[in-house]
Write an enzyme that holds these catalytic residues in place. Structure first.
Site, PDB file in Angstrom:
ATOM      1  N   GLY A  48      21.572   2.179 -33.813  1.00  0.00           N
ATOM      2  CA  GLY A  48      21.679   2.407 -32.042  1.00  0.00           C
ATOM      3  C   GLY A  48      22.965   1.939 -31.473  1.00  0.00           C
ATOM      4  O   GLY A  48      23.069   2.166 -30.531  1.00  0.00           O
ATOM      5  N   ASP A 104      23.465  -3.116 -30.306  1.00  0.00           N
ATOM      6  CA  ASP A 104      23.032  -2.738 -29.191  1.00  0.00           C
ATOM      7  C   ASP A 104      22.093  -3.397 -28.180  1.00  0.00           C
ATOM      8  O   ASP A 104      22.456  -3.695 -27.093  1.00  0.00           O
ATOM      9  CB  ASP A 104      22.130  -1.147 -29.519  1.00  0.00           C
ATOM     10  N   ASP A 107      16.227  -8.110 -28.706  1.00  0.00           N
ATOM     11  CA  ASP A 107      14.981  -8.623 -27.951  1.00  0.00           C
ATOM     12  C   ASP A 107      14.469  -9.703 -28.442  1.00  0.00           C
ATOM     13  O   ASP A 107      14.552 -10.840 -27.711  1.00  0.00           O
ATOM     14  CB  ASP A 107      14.273  -6.998 -28.438  1.00  0.00           C
ATOM     15  N   LYS A 135      17.253  -9.000 -23.585  1.00  0.00           N
ATOM     16  CA  LYS A 135      16.002  -9.007 -23.234  1.00  0.00           C
ATOM     17  C   LYS A 135      15.793 -10.614 -23.213  1.00  0.00           C
ATOM     18  O   LYS A 135      15.109 -11.158 -24.223  1.00  0.00           O
ATOM     19  CB  LYS A 135      14.833  -8.610 -23.909  1.00  0.00           C
ATOM     20  N   PHE A 156      10.894  -1.111 -22.239  1.00  0.00           N
ATOM     21  CA  PHE A 156      11.417  -0.368 -23.403  1.00  0.00           C
ATOM     22  C   PHE A 156      12.538   0.718 -22.637  1.00  0.00           C
ATOM     23  O   PHE A 156      12.228   1.431 -21.570  1.00  0.00           O
ATOM     24  CB  PHE A 156      10.317   0.316 -24.000  1.00  0.00           C
ATOM     25  N   ILE A 157      13.718   0.639 -23.374  1.00  0.00           N
ATOM     26  CA  ILE A 157      14.627   1.624 -22.835  1.00  0.00           C
ATOM     27  C   ILE A 157      15.213   2.485 -24.020  1.00  0.00           C
ATOM     28  O   ILE A 157      15.105   2.349 -25.070  1.00  0.00           O
ATOM     29  CB  ILE A 157      15.815   0.720 -22.392  1.00  0.00           C
ATOM     30  N   ASP A 163      17.096   4.612 -29.139  1.00  0.00           N
ATOM     31  CA  ASP A 163      16.220   5.941 -29.267  1.00  0.00           C
ATOM     32  C   ASP A 163      14.808   5.745 -29.069  1.00  0.00           C
ATOM     33  O   ASP A 163      14.255   4.421 -29.007  1.00  0.00           O
ATOM     34  CB  ASP A 163      16.149   6.349 -30.843  1.00  0.00           C
ATOM     35  N   ARG A 169      19.072   9.206 -28.190  1.00  0.00           N
ATOM     36  CA  ARG A 169      20.417   8.503 -28.168  1.00  0.00           C
ATOM     37  C   ARG A 169      21.287   9.289 -27.458  1.00  0.00           C
ATOM     38  O   ARG A 169      22.433   8.546 -27.387  1.00  0.00           O
ATOM     39  CB  ARG A 169      20.571   8.627 -29.717  1.00  0.00           C
TER      40      ARG A 169
HETATM   41  P1  5GP Z   1      14.607  -7.559 -32.244  1.00  0.00           P
HETATM   42  O1  5GP Z   1      14.617  -7.897 -33.571  1.00  0.00           O
HETATM   43  O2  5GP Z   1      15.654  -8.403 -31.515  1.00  0.00           O
HETATM   44  O3  5GP Z   1      13.216  -7.798 -31.411  1.00  0.00           O
HETATM   45  O4  5GP Z   1      14.825  -6.193 -31.889  1.00  0.00           O
HETATM   46  C1  5GP Z   1      16.311  -5.373 -32.065  1.00  0.00           C
HETATM   47  C2  5GP Z   1      15.963  -4.232 -32.442  1.00  0.00           C
HETATM   48  O5  5GP Z   1      14.906  -3.592 -31.991  1.00  0.00           O
HETATM   49  C3  5GP Z   1      17.157  -3.515 -31.752  1.00  0.00           C
HETATM   50  O6  5GP Z   1      18.247  -3.279 -32.573  1.00  0.00           O
HETATM   51  C4  5GP Z   1      16.597  -1.974 -31.496  1.00  0.00           C
HETATM   52  O7  5GP Z   1      16.837  -1.185 -32.658  1.00  0.00           O
HETATM   53  C5  5GP Z   1      15.119  -2.423 -31.179  1.00  0.00           C
HETATM   54  N1  5GP Z   1      14.850  -2.313 -29.970  1.00  0.00           N
HETATM   55  C6  5GP Z   1      14.649  -3.419 -28.997  1.00  0.00           C
HETATM   56  N2  5GP Z   1      14.197  -3.380 -27.644  1.00  0.00           N
HETATM   57  C7  5GP Z   1      14.454  -2.013 -27.555  1.00  0.00           C
HETATM   58  C8  5GP Z   1      14.273  -1.216 -26.456  1.00  0.00           C
HETATM   59  O8  5GP Z   1      13.861  -1.522 -25.223  1.00  0.00           O
HETATM   60  N3  5GP Z   1      14.535   0.068 -26.787  1.00  0.00           N
HETATM   61  C9  5GP Z   1      15.063   0.701 -28.154  1.00  0.00           C
HETATM   62  N4  5GP Z   1      15.317   2.155 -27.971  1.00  0.00           N
HETATM   63  N5  5GP Z   1      15.039  -0.129 -29.214  1.00  0.00           N
HETATM   64  C10 5GP Z   1      14.630  -1.551 -28.837  1.00  0.00           C
HETATM   65 MG    MG Z   2      20.178  -2.524 -33.249  1.00  0.00          MG
END
Ligand code: 5GP
Ligand code: MG
Length: 179
Positions: A48, A104, A107, A135, A156-157, A163, A169
């Site tokens: 990403g 990228d 979350d 976020k 969700f983006i 992606d 992407r």
């Molecule tokens: P975390 O472990 O912080 O919950 O999530 C991180 C990963 O989840 C990011 O590197 C990404 O791959 C994916 N992710 C989290 N939110 C989004 C979103 O809104 N859109 C997309 N495409 N991927 C996300």
């Molecule tokens: Mg990532």
């Protein structure tokens, strides 16, 4: 730009490229100040982050800056605590280096927390984290983020490297899902 349909979902324009670029310019300026004389190694976490990494790295004016690319591989561990993701693709020694992780999006923070821990196990001098997007309302881990581009709500983006099931992407702007 109008809405886009990817697989079964509809997305609307959320962050235009001009905004993304200006945010990245600001992040790069701060990095150029902070990292002077540190021979920093930027680590792009694939997939990403590839667009973000390219955009930021071409604005790093420090001639001793290096970049490398890593990936988190999912595998099923022997414990029952769920998915463990292993950092793969790292060829450089991190011993005594200043490492700047390029993500990228943060979350829940679980991914970056796990990534930082694996990097720290390789004895770097310093680990910094840069994320294009955060976020804040989704965070469950306490993580220290040195550079944050934009804070966004829990939608969700896709686009700009991010992606939806492998698609989207290549969108130059960032789009959010229409519920
Ligand atoms: P975390 O472990 O912080 O919950 O999530 C991180 C990963 O989840 C990011 O590197 C990404 O791959 C994916 N992710 C989290 N939110 C989004 C979103 O809104 N859109 C997309 N495409 N991927 C996300
Ligand atoms: Mg990532």
């Amino acid at each position: 730009m109008s809405n886009v349909k990817i697989l079964d979902k509809e997305f609307e324009l959320f962050i235009p490229y001009e905004k993304i670029r200006s945010v990245i310019e600001t992040m790069a300026e701060k990095m150029n100040e902070d990292l002077k004389g540190k021979n920093p190694l930027f680590l792009c976490v694939l997939n990403g982050s590839f667009m973000f990494a390219a955009e930021i790295f071409k604005r790093i004016t420090l001639l001793d800056a290096e970049i490398s690319f890593v990936k988190l591989a999912s595998y099923t561990g022997t414990n029952t605590t769920g998915q463990v993701k292993e950092l793969i693709g790292l060829n450089e020694s991190l011993e005594n280096r200043t490492v700047v992780v390029l993500e990228d999006i943060v979350d829940t923070g679980i991914t970056i927390d796990n990534t930082i821990k694996q990097i720290e196990a390789k004895n770097p001098a310093q680990v910094q984290v840069a994320t294009l997007l955060l976020k804040p309302d989704a965070l469950v881990k306490e993580v220290e983020l040195d550079y944050v581009g934009l804070e966004i709500p829990n939608d969700f983006i896709v686009g700009y490297g991010l992606d939806y099931d492998g698609r989207g992407r290549n969108l130059i702007d960032i789009f959010k899902v229409v519920e």
